[in-house]
Design a protein around this motif. Structure first.
Motif: not given
Length: 311
Positions: A68-74, A102-106, A142-151
């Motif tokens: 869900g996050t991947e799709v929202a971010a894209l 999830v299917l995307t362009t290259v 789908a895009l929550p608050l982040r406070t660091r990498s690899i949350a």
């Protein structure tokens, strides 16, 4: 290339249908350790471009959230013309593709990490991080608050389980005493390292793997990119990343030392956990010893600057 039987007929039909044009999948290649995600090529030739298929891991209890996050971010990246693949289709419950998909362009370029990086390449990495900070974003489901990498990985808990070092403990304690950064939140990738970037020469052609994305401080991606550069190429490399970021952003970075410490604490005491993926990315020269020394040099320098900032 791998055998077509690695993917189900249901999944292959879904991908071909999403691309359209009456094509079928003709060839499949694994992009990470000869596995997921997959590069798909179609026939008849000329009717459709190649596509990248990413499937969920049924053994990962959080794979629904990640996708869900991947799709929202894209979608955000596409709306703002950021360096990311275009979303073709997504099946977030597996009803049509037989699995979360999830299917995307290259995107052009490759993610192999060279043994030496030019200043131009490192500045371009900083510029890529700066492009994201130009997009204001309020946290959402789908895009929550982040406070660091690899949350989604609790590195502190894993260090308590597996063992830590005096330096990492000192860094954790320092962060616990400091107030959380305030200010507007922006779009963050959340796992910005060289393995999640694509390159053509010294030009960054795109960012991939958006499943840690969200809303947070621009310092998350800047600190992550600087830390990765220091691990891959040595401590001075982080300075070139900062130069590229500040040039592209048109401003000085805020609380740089703080975010550098945050980035370095997204590790385990034993850096051996990084080695397999780095070998797959073309860096067999980086063993746990070298990575640990570089991590500690970066973290020590950041803590020293944090001390100076507080005086």
């Amino acid at each position: 290339m791998i055998a077509m039987s690695e993917l189900s007929e249901e999944t292959l039909r879904w991908a071909a249908g999403a691309v359209g044009g009456g094509v079928r999948v003709a060839a499949v290649a694994g992009l990470r350790e000869d596995a997921n995600p997959w590069l798909l090529r179609f026939e008849p030739a000329g009717r459709a471009e190649a596509a990248v298929l990413r499937l969920g891991d049924p053994d990962d209890p959080d794979h629904c959230l990640r996708f869900g996050t991947e799709v929202a971010a894209l979608r955000i990246a596409g709306d703002h013309r950021l360096p990311a693949a275009r979303l073709i289709a997504a099946d977030l419950d597996g009803a049509e593709a037989g699995a979360l998909a999830v299917l995307t362009t290259v995107l052009p370029g490759d993610s192999k990490i060279p043994p030496v990086a030019s200043a131009e390449r490192l500045r371009d990495l900083g510029a890529a991080a700066a492009a994201l900070q130009a997009v204001p974003l309020t946290p959402r489901a789908a895009l929550p608050l982040r406070t660091r990498s690899i949350a989604d990985v609790d590195f502190a808990a894993r260090r308590r389980e597996k063992g830590t070092t005096a330096l990492l403990t000192a860094a954790e304690e320092r962060l616990d005493r400091l107030p959380a950064p305030e200010g507007p939140t922006v779009f963050v990738h959340g796992d910005l390292w060289h393995g999640n970037t694509l390159w053509s020469g010294d030009r960054c052609t795109g960012l991939v793997d958006w499943d840690c994305a969200g809303a947070g401080s621009a310092g998350i991606d800047l600190g992550g990119a600087r830390f990765d550069a220091a691990l891959m190429f040595g401590l001075p490399a982080a300075g070139h990343v900062l130069e590229g970021w500040q040039r592209a952003a048109g401003r000085r970075a805020d609380r740089l030392a703080y975010w550098d410490v945050v980035a370095a604490t997204c590790t385990l005491a034993d850096m051996a956990f990084c080695v397999p993926v780095l070998r797959d990315q073309g860096r067999p020269d980086l063993d746990a010893g070298v990575l640990g020394e570089r991590r500690d040099a970066f973290l020590s320098a950041a803590l020293a600057r944090l001390d100076a900032d507080e005086r």
